[in-house]
Scaffold this motif. Sequence first.
Motif, PDB file in Angstrom:
ATOM      1  N   GLU A 178     -24.323  29.239  -1.979  1.00 38.52           N
ATOM      2  CA  GLU A 178     -25.066  30.475  -1.748  1.00 38.52           C
ATOM      3  C   GLU A 178     -24.583  31.151  -0.485  1.00 38.52           C
ATOM      4  OE1 GLU A 178     -29.409  30.634  -2.031  1.00 38.52           O
ATOM      5  OE2 GLU A 178     -29.210  28.950  -3.448  1.00 38.52           O
ATOM      6  N   TRP A 179     -24.527  32.463  -0.549  1.00 34.86           N
ATOM      7  CA  TRP A 179     -24.111  33.263   0.597  1.00 34.86           C
ATOM      8  C   TRP A 179     -25.056  33.016   1.771  1.00 34.86           C
ATOM      9  CZ3 TRP A 179     -20.458  36.144   2.710  1.00 34.86           C
ATOM     10  CH2 TRP A 179     -20.795  37.064   3.705  1.00 34.86           C
ATOM     11  N   ASP A 180     -24.484  32.920   2.945  1.00 37.88           N
ATOM     12  CA  ASP A 180     -25.274  32.739   4.157  1.00 37.88           C
ATOM     13  C   ASP A 180     -24.985  33.928   5.076  1.00 37.88           C
ATOM     14  OD1 ASP A 180     -26.168  31.990   6.733  1.00 37.88           O
ATOM     15  OD2 ASP A 180     -25.961  29.862   6.210  1.00 37.88           O
ATOM     16  N   GLU A 181     -26.018  34.607   5.504  1.00 35.24           N
ATOM     17  CA  GLU A 181     -25.858  35.813   6.346  1.00 35.24           C
ATOM     18  C   GLU A 181     -25.029  35.513   7.608  1.00 35.24           C
ATOM     19  OE1 GLU A 181     -25.740  39.371   6.146  1.00 35.24           O
ATOM     20  OE2 GLU A 181     -26.763  38.615   4.384  1.00 35.24           O
TER      21      GLU A 181
ATOM     22  N   TRP B  37     -22.296  34.212   7.686  1.00 30.36           N
ATOM     23  CA  TRP B  37     -20.877  34.404   7.376  1.00 30.36           C
ATOM     24  C   TRP B  37     -20.490  35.883   7.409  1.00 30.36           C
ATOM     25  CZ3 TRP B  37     -21.233  31.176   2.225  1.00 30.36           C
ATOM     26  CH2 TRP B  37     -21.596  29.861   2.554  1.00 30.36           C
ATOM     27  N   SER B  38     -21.457  36.750   7.611  1.00 26.66           N
ATOM     28  CA  SER B  38     -21.172  38.183   7.586  1.00 26.66           C
ATOM     29  C   SER B  38     -20.136  38.563   8.640  1.00 26.66           C
ATOM     30  CB  SER B  38     -22.462  38.972   7.847  1.00 26.66           C
ATOM     31  OG  SER B  38     -22.152  40.346   8.002  1.00 26.66           O
TER      32      SER B  38
ATOM     33  N   ASP C  68     -18.082  41.970   3.162  1.00 26.21           N
ATOM     34  CA  ASP C  68     -19.076  40.932   2.833  1.00 26.21           C
ATOM     35  C   ASP C  68     -19.266  40.820   1.320  1.00 26.21           C
ATOM     36  OD1 ASP C  68     -19.519  40.228   5.466  1.00 26.21           O
ATOM     37  OD2 ASP C  68     -21.419  41.304   5.657  1.00 26.21           O
ATOM     38  N   ASP C  69     -19.334  41.978   0.651  1.00 30.03           N
ATOM     39  CA  ASP C  69     -19.495  41.954  -0.812  1.00 30.03           C
ATOM     40  C   ASP C  69     -18.322  41.248  -1.478  1.00 30.03           C
ATOM     41  OD1 ASP C  69     -21.944  43.131  -0.899  1.00 30.03           O
ATOM     42  OD2 ASP C  69     -21.206  45.141  -1.418  1.00 30.03           O
TER      43      ASP C  69
ATOM     44  N   HIS D  44     -16.458  38.912  -0.102  1.00 36.51           N
ATOM     45  CA  HIS D  44     -16.605  37.474   0.165  1.00 36.51           C
ATOM     46  C   HIS D  44     -17.673  36.857  -0.754  1.00 36.51           C
ATOM     47  CE1 HIS D  44     -14.740  37.944   4.457  1.00 36.51           C
ATOM     48  NE2 HIS D  44     -13.830  37.654   3.561  1.00 36.51           N
ATOM     49  N   LYS D  45     -18.723  37.623  -1.002  1.00 36.62           N
ATOM     50  CA  LYS D  45     -19.745  37.139  -1.951  1.00 36.62           C
ATOM     51  C   LYS D  45     -19.133  36.971  -3.341  1.00 36.62           C
ATOM     52  CE  LYS D  45     -23.495  39.389   0.546  1.00 36.62           C
ATOM     53  NZ  LYS D  45     -24.340  40.609   0.642  1.00 36.62           N
TER      54      LYS D  45
ATOM     55  N   ILE E 295     -17.424  33.684  -3.587  1.00 32.37           N
ATOM     56  CA  ILE E 295     -18.394  32.599  -3.782  1.00 32.37           C
ATOM     57  C   ILE E 295     -18.826  32.557  -5.249  1.00 32.37           C
ATOM     58  CG2 ILE E 295     -20.752  31.864  -3.211  1.00 32.37           C
ATOM     59  CD1 ILE E 295     -20.137  32.908  -0.332  1.00 32.37           C
ATOM     60  N   GLY E 296     -19.013  33.735  -5.836  1.00 29.32           N
ATOM     61  CA  GLY E 296     -19.357  33.803  -7.257  1.00 29.32           C
ATOM     62  C   GLY E 296     -18.271  33.174  -8.128  1.00 29.32           C
TER      63      GLY E 296
END
Length: 125
Positions: free
Chosen positions: A5-8, A10-11, A18-19, A21-22, A25-26
Amino acid sequence: MDSLEWDEAWSVGDARLDDQHKGLIGLINRLGSGAPVPIVLDELQIYVDEHFRDEERMMEAAGYPDIAAHKLQHAAFEEWLEASRQASRSGEVVGLLRDSISSYLKTWLVTHIMVSDKAYSGYLN
Ligand SMILES: [Fe+2]
């Protein structure tokens, strides 16, 4: 596999990056839940072509001093991706390839996104 899960924390302070990088993760999560390896690798190629260029443009515009070293890390990832795509085309055992891709991407998340990408974040804006 437990999904990531994305962790803020890491922003990098930029919504577009950021999107992206998300999105990575997906992809890691889809790989973990059994998505076909060649399809994940194709999506990873599209991801990298867009994301690395966006990131490098942002670093250039911000005058980030360590851009050369950062670009080398991106180039190493692209070489790894090319080798993985070749392995997938040459019929490498899918389970082994899936595990090795998954562990490379998780290591990348920890060593690149959480360290090298965070390092430029203070220079953006
Ligand atoms: Fe990067």
